[in-house]
Scaffold this motif. Structure first.
Motif, PDB file in Angstrom:
ATOM      1  N   ARG A  38       0.861  -0.912  -0.315  1.00 29.04           N
ATOM      2  CA  ARG A  38       0.365  -0.133   0.130  1.00 29.04           C
ATOM      3  C   ARG A  38       0.763   1.487   0.302  1.00 29.04           C
ATOM      4  N   TYR A  39       1.798   1.924   0.953  1.00 32.09           N
ATOM      5  CA  TYR A  39       2.619   2.479   0.940  1.00 32.09           C
ATOM      6  C   TYR A  39       4.235   2.725  -0.717  1.00 32.09           C
ATOM      7  N   LYS A  93       1.420  12.082  -0.794  1.00 28.66           N
ATOM      8  CA  LYS A  93       2.330  12.502   0.249  1.00 28.66           C
ATOM      9  C   LYS A  93       1.090  12.122   1.321  1.00 28.66           C
ATOM     10  N   SER A  94      -0.371  12.479   1.448  1.00 29.03           N
ATOM     11  CA  SER A  94      -1.366  11.929   2.247  1.00 29.03           C
ATOM     12  C   SER A  94      -1.761  10.873   2.519  1.00 29.03           C
ATOM     13  N   MET A 102      -1.923   8.682   5.343  1.00 33.02           N
ATOM     14  CA  MET A 102      -2.165   7.731   6.579  1.00 33.02           C
ATOM     15  C   MET A 102      -1.859   6.445   6.467  1.00 33.02           C
ATOM     16  N   ILE A 103      -1.412   6.100   6.197  1.00 25.79           N
ATOM     17  CA  ILE A 103      -1.008   4.868   5.710  1.00 25.79           C
ATOM     18  C   ILE A 103       0.373   4.631   7.158  1.00 25.79           C
ATOM     19  N   VAL A 104       1.689   5.881   7.155  1.00 25.94           N
ATOM     20  CA  VAL A 104       1.770   5.826   8.683  1.00 25.94           C
ATOM     21  C   VAL A 104       1.588   6.065   9.556  1.00 25.94           C
ATOM     22  N   VAL A 130       8.690   5.109  11.678  1.00 29.19           N
ATOM     23  CA  VAL A 130       7.278   4.217  10.346  1.00 29.19           C
ATOM     24  C   VAL A 130       8.610   4.514   9.595  1.00 29.19           C
ATOM     25  N   GLY A 131       8.108   5.770   8.915  1.00 28.07           N
ATOM     26  CA  GLY A 131       8.351   6.553   7.354  1.00 28.07           C
ATOM     27  C   GLY A 131       9.667   5.872   7.262  1.00 28.07           C
TER      28      GLY A 131
END
Length: 152
Positions: free
Chosen positions: A12-13, A19-20, A24-26, A61-62
């Motif tokens: 998904r990432y 970026k948004s 949201m995934i982060v 996380v990122g």
């Protein structure tokens, strides 16, 4: 466990185009991690682990997601290492070319190499080395070699 959660969100990432969407995934990964625990950092002065603020958790996380996908992201740790190594190798080649093409530097190095054979003490060697080094640096400065490196 944290990396496993991150890996389960990789597709998904990787497919997120904005970026948004990635943000949201982060956020989702952080939420999952916090259900079972938290993001912590060890503090030496207190000799214990402390929870980190949201901003640091998001960065972690990122970064983990980018590191796992290092072939796709310039900001991954792996990509940064490769970029720094390539820059260092390029700079080393430039310096080698400057030094080998400068007749005065070649002479300084030749004289120092010849003189080193007759030295008896570490102090004499240190003195010779520092003198030669200083003369090389003066030559580089006079020829504006540093500017040549900075302009590339």
């Amino acid at each position: 466990r944290f990396r496993e959660i991150g890996k389960s969100h990789l597709k998904r990432y990787s497919n997120a185009s904005t970026k948004s969407e990635k943000s949201m995934i982060v956020s989702h990964v952080i939420k999952i991690v916090r259900i079972n625990g938290n993001f912590v950092k060890y503090t030496r002065d207190k000799s214990l682990f402390e929870n980190v603020p949201e901003r640091l958790a998001r960065e972690k996380v990122g970064q983990v997601l980018r590191d796992i996908l290092h072939t796709q992201y310039r900001s991954s740790t792996e990509a940064k290492k490769k970029r720094r190594l390539a820059q260092k190798e390029h700079r080393d080649v430039q310096i080698h070319q400057i030094v080998t093409n400068n007749q005065r530097i070649k002479k300084i190095m030749h004289v120092a190499s010849a003189m080193v054979q007759g030295l008896n003490t570490d102090a004499d060697f240190t003195s010779l080395f520092l003198t030669a080094n200083l003369n090389v640096l003066k030559e580089l400065k006079e020829k504006k070699c540093v500017n040549m490196l900075q302009n590339e």
